[in-house]
Write a protein that holds these residues in place. Structure first.
Motif, PDB file in Angstrom:
ATOM      1  N   UNK A  73       0.830  -1.203   0.000  1.00 55.97           N
ATOM      2  CA  UNK A  73       0.000   0.000   0.000  1.00 55.97           C
ATOM      3  C   UNK A  73       0.865   1.252   0.000  1.00 55.97           C
ATOM      4  N   UNK A  74       1.936   1.229   0.762  1.00 59.78           N
ATOM      5  CA  UNK A  74       2.790   2.411   0.846  1.00 59.78           C
ATOM      6  C   UNK A  74       3.468   2.703  -0.498  1.00 59.78           C
ATOM      7  N   UNK A  75       3.852   1.660  -1.269  1.00 60.12           N
ATOM      8  CA  UNK A  75       4.495   1.874  -2.570  1.00 60.12           C
ATOM      9  C   UNK A  75       3.509   2.481  -3.571  1.00 60.12           C
ATOM     10  N   UNK A  76       2.303   1.949  -3.576  1.00 59.74           N
ATOM     11  CA  UNK A  76       1.299   2.455  -4.513  1.00 59.74           C
ATOM     12  C   UNK A  76       0.873   3.864  -4.121  1.00 59.74           C
ATOM     13  N   UNK A  77       0.656   4.093  -2.784  1.00 56.91           N
ATOM     14  CA  UNK A  77       0.178   5.396  -2.326  1.00 56.91           C
ATOM     15  C   UNK A  77       1.177   6.501  -2.645  1.00 56.91           C
ATOM     16  N   UNK A  78       2.441   6.162  -2.634  1.00 49.95           N
ATOM     17  CA  UNK A  78       3.465   7.167  -2.907  1.00 49.95           C
ATOM     18  C   UNK A  78       3.446   7.615  -4.379  1.00 49.95           C
ATOM     19  N   UNK A  79       2.971   6.720  -5.290  1.00 55.46           N
ATOM     20  CA  UNK A  79       2.969   7.053  -6.719  1.00 55.46           C
ATOM     21  C   UNK A  79       1.631   7.603  -7.217  1.00 55.46           C
ATOM     22  N   UNK A  80       0.625   7.720  -6.370  1.00 55.98           N
ATOM     23  CA  UNK A  80      -0.715   8.146  -6.804  1.00 55.98           C
ATOM     24  C   UNK A  80      -0.751   9.597  -7.245  1.00 55.98           C
ATOM     25  N   UNK A  81       0.111  10.398  -6.693  1.00 56.69           N
ATOM     26  CA  UNK A  81       0.087  11.816  -7.035  1.00 56.69           C
ATOM     27  C   UNK A  81       0.365  12.024  -8.534  1.00 56.69           C
ATOM     28  N   UNK A  82       1.174  11.148  -9.121  1.00 56.48           N
ATOM     29  CA  UNK A  82       1.476  11.282 -10.551  1.00 56.48           C
ATOM     30  C   UNK A  82       0.273  11.008 -11.436  1.00 56.48           C
TER      31      UNK A  82
END
Length: 832
Positions: free
Chosen positions: A33-42
């Motif tokens: 979840x942390x890996x995906x959440x970090x890239x959501x802004x893009x």
């Protein structure tokens, strides 16, 4: 599967090959979840998770588009703070497993407690064996332990707690509440302690976790109550495994629905041409609209009030307690209202009250028992009454010969010293339970001064009296010795002056201060969860040993001097004058009692009742025995035999009548201050009479010289010198009578023998005109002619001889005035 690679690939495939997604719902595994959440802004996508509780995702700078309906692990920290405040626990310790998840919660808890007047007294962490950390917590007296560890480590922790006896009424463990039901059974076999011991250590621990479903009966946004929802959920899942996140997933769907509805309403009100269907991954504007709409979403769901604050769910935290091998809900904390509710006081503490956050050390002053103080004060008052009675007796009978000869002024000083010693007992019994700290410090000085001055006054007066007896009776030359009371008062005053010098220097240089000595903690006799630390007040200073050594040395020398005087005057048996026997007894008793009392008092330093009792009894005994030894014999003597003061059994007038040439001997029958002046007068009269005898002896020589060639002048001699001879005899009788009246008068003829008259007379030189008539031939002739004349003319007048006696003999009819002259007083006629 919590595989980061697979999770990330699935996300990219959905973005690339799937339709345009408005939001991302899900994410259970924290790492994925942390890996995906970090890239959501893009991609301008908002993610909503219902199961990711890791605190790391709360970082809005790193995960700005991440939301979750489940509270994070850090959400329990405000609830723990509220619980600590509820039970007034202000001192805690933490025990954390070395895992990032638990370390983050611990770090956040530290920030929450900081500034809330709650102290984290010890922070311990462990990897595999928690026993060392548990032991350190106990060593730092941590009573409230906040733990962060998983189920496997929890079993080990409670085993160590059992071994260290960190359980029961004195300790409270607060640990995570998200463990599975009967979690300890799965790991009990891996522990080294017995099951019953483990359960004993676990009893009463409090678990903290988020509430799966709300306990309220209000209808939710779906029209169902949380209870209705749970019933329907259980019915639909059947025998499938239940997840505690199902309520948050259900509320998450409603969050997305309300977010989209709010976004659509916003678009309709602001821009009629733009719809949510127009969203794409590059549409930053719609992405911000979705983000703001979700952040403003609020409704009541099956998990409670759904509210976000910076993307974090403000949920409900529940408290459970392990009671009798099962977990029971005992309270809950509503983060929205910041309110803690304890369910009907359902928390069961193993003691009578909640455990203390530390060992409550209650300082308890070891004080003197009031009944003991009262008893010893009563004995002291009786002693002072006795001393007052002796003072009254001494003043009333001060003119009696017995009391007058014993120096009443000195007796008064002895009584005064005893009363001062008695008074010090009242001050020794006053401690912090009766007076303030400042007053106690003053009493330290006052009671020391009173006791030292009282001792010197009493024994100084006794020793001064003994010194006077010693000075008089050890006067070898028998010269006049007048020692008045003023001189004795000066001696006592000198002793007191030395005391004052020592005490003033003591007070100025190193005064006595109040010090508090703390002893080891003791359990509360009443069984309360506190420890008693006894404290004791002392009067001390920096160089206490030196000052006490000076005082003891001075008092010891004074006592030794008194013993010496008492021994020297032990044979003087004039009771009114000599107290040496009683002084010796007093010194012996006082010395022994002081040594024993000082030793026992030092050994019982930590027991004030015993110490005060010993000190008081020693002072009472010493003062009482001293006063009684000095005054009781005088009281008995005065009542039974008032004249005993002037009796002397050792020095009496004696005369040996069995020997013809025995000499008269006299001795002093009493020497005291009252007879000193009379003795002086008798000695002057003695000297005058001796001079008179010397003059008459010279006249007798001249008469004898005239008789050598004129026998016819016998009648003339008898008529003209008979009166002179009577004068000589009168002088002799007078001196004898004076000797009977206590005067020490030696006969002039003993000091100046007749055989030396010729040699001692200055006129008897070689140029004397009558020297030739003293030749042996002339002397023999004169003796044969003149001796009968002397027998008949002189000796009968002094009761000596008659004509028929060849040698002097006693006349039966001689009067006492003309008694037989002892051989030492015979007249030797020379120069005939």
């Amino acid at each position: 599967q919590c595989d980061n690679a697979k999770g990330l690939k699935a996300f990219y495939d959905a973005i690339k090959y799937g339709p345009n997604h408005l939001m991302v719902f899900g994410g259970v595994c924290a790492t994925v979840t942390s890996i995906i959440a970090e890239s959501l802004k893009g991609w301008n996508l908002v993610q909503l998770s219902f199961a990711a509780t890791t605190p790391e995702l709360a970082d809005k700078k790193k995960y700005p588009y991440f939301f979750r309906t489940v509270p994070s692990d850090n959400a329990v920290n405000p609830a723990i703070l509220k619980l600590l405040k509820h039970y007034h626990w202000k001192r805690v310790g933490t025990l954390t497993q070395d895992v990032q998840r638990f370390s983050e919660v611990r770090n956040d808890l530290t920030g929450v407690l900081y500034g809330e007047d709650i102290e984290i007294s010890d922070t311990e962490s462990f990897s595999n064996d928690p026993c060392t950390s548990v032991k350190k917590l106990k060593g730092n007296d941590v009573r409230i332990i906040l733990g962060q560890f998983d189920e496997e480590m929890a079993v080990k922790v409670f085993c160590c707690a059992y071994e260290e006896e960190m359980y029961g009424s004195k300790y409270q463990w607060i640990i995570p509440g998200w463990y599975e039901d009967l979690w300890w059974e799965s790991w009990m076999n891996s522990s080294q302690c017995l099951g019953k011991n483990l359960l004993a250590a676990m009893e009463g621990y409090i678990g903290v976790d988020f509430e799966p479903l709300s306990s309220k009966t209000n209808k939710t946004i779906s029209g169902r109550t949380p209870q209705q929802y749970e019933k329907e959920y259980n019915a639909k899942r059947g025998d499938g495994q239940s997840s505690k996140f199902h309520g948050y997933a259900y509320d998450g769907i409603w969050v997305i629905a309300r977010t989209l509805q709010r976004a659509m309403n916003y678009l309709n009100s602001t821009n009629k041409h733009q719809k949510i269907e127009d969203f794409n991954y590059t549409n930053h504007k719609l992405g911000k609209i979705f983000l703001n709409a979700m952040n403003e979403t609020r409704f009541f769901g099956v998990t409670g009030e759904v509210v976000f604050r910076n993307g974090e769910r403000m949920g409900t935290i529940k408290f459970t307690q392990f009671q009798e091998q099962k977990e029971v809900k005992v309270g809950e904390y509503n983060a929205v209202d910041d309110k803690l509710v304890i369910i009907n006081n359902s928390i069961r503490f193993q003691g009578l009250e909640p455990p203390k956050d530390k060992t409550i050390i209650q300082e308890e002053l070891r004080k003197i028992s009031l009944p003991l103080y009262s008893i010893l004060s009563a004995l002291t008052i009786l002693g002072m009454i006795m001393a007052s009675a002796f003072l009254f007796f001494n003043i009333k009978n001060r003119n009696q010969k017995l009391i007058k000869m014993s120096s009443p002024y000195m007796n008064n000083l002895i009584i005064l010293g005893g009363m001062l010693s008695y008074a010090s007992i009242f001050l020794f019994g006053l401690d912090g339970s009766f007076v303030s700290e400042k007053t106690f410090e003053t009493l330290c000085t006052v009671r020391t001064w009173i006791l030292i001055v009282g001792y010197t006054t009493a024994f100084g007066a006794m020793f001064a009296k003994t010194w006077r007896v010693h000075a008089i009776f050890k006067n070898v030359k028998m010269k006049k010795k007048i020692i008045k009371d003023q001189k004795l008062l000066g001696i006592v005053g000198g002793m007191l002056l030395i005391d004052l010098c020592i005490l003033i220097c003591w007070q100025v240089v190193d005064p006595l201060r109040r010090t508090v000595e703390k002893y080891n903690m003791e359990p509360d006799p009443a069984g309360r969860d506190i420890s008693i630390r006894p404290i004791l007040e002392h009067c001390e200073n920096t160089h206490m040993t030196i000052w006490l050594g000076i005082v003891y040395a001075y008092k010891g020398l004074l006592m030794l001097f008194g013993c010496f005087l008492a021994w020297e005057t032990r044979n003087v048996s004039i009771p009114a004058l000599n107290d040496s026997k009683y002084i010796g007894m007093s010194v012996y008793n006082v010395g022994i009692m002081c040594i024993i009392g000082a030793a026992v008092s030092f050994l019982t330093r930590d027991q004030p009742n015993v110490q005060f009792c010993i000190v008081a009894l020693v002072i009472i005994f010493c003062s009482t025995i001293t006063l009684c030894l000095v005054f009781v014999p005088k009281l008995i003597t005065l009542r039974t035999n008032p004249d005993a003061a002037t009796q002397n059994r050792r020095f009496q007038f004696t005369q040996n009548q069995k020997k013809e040439d025995s000499k008269t001997s006299t001795s002093v029958t009493s020497v005291n201050q009252a007879s000193t002046s009379r003795l002086e007068g008798l000695q002057s009269e003695n000297h005058r009479l001796r001079m008179k005898i010397t003059e008459l002896d010279k006249d007798l020589e001249e008469v004898t010289m005239q008789l050598q060639d004129t026998p016819e002048k016998t009648t003339y001699i008898k008529q003209n010198h008979y009166q002179d001879l009577n004068d000589i005899l009168s002088i002799r009788n007078f001196t004898d009578s004076k000797d009977g009246e206590k005067a020490i008068l030696k006969n002039h003829l003993d000091q100046n023998p007749p055989a030396q008259w010729g040699s001692s007379d200055p006129s008897r030189t070689s140029k004397d005109p009558i020297e030739d008539i003293n030749s042996p031939e002339h002397i023999q002739r004169r003796l044969s002619l003149q001796l009968p004349i002397l027998h008949h003319a002189y000796l009968p007048s002094i009761g000596g001889v008659d004509a028929s006696c060849a040698s002097p003999c006693v006349s039966p009819s001689a009067s006492p005035r003309h008694r037989h002259v002892p051989p030492s007083f015979r007249v030797m006629v020379s120069g005939l």
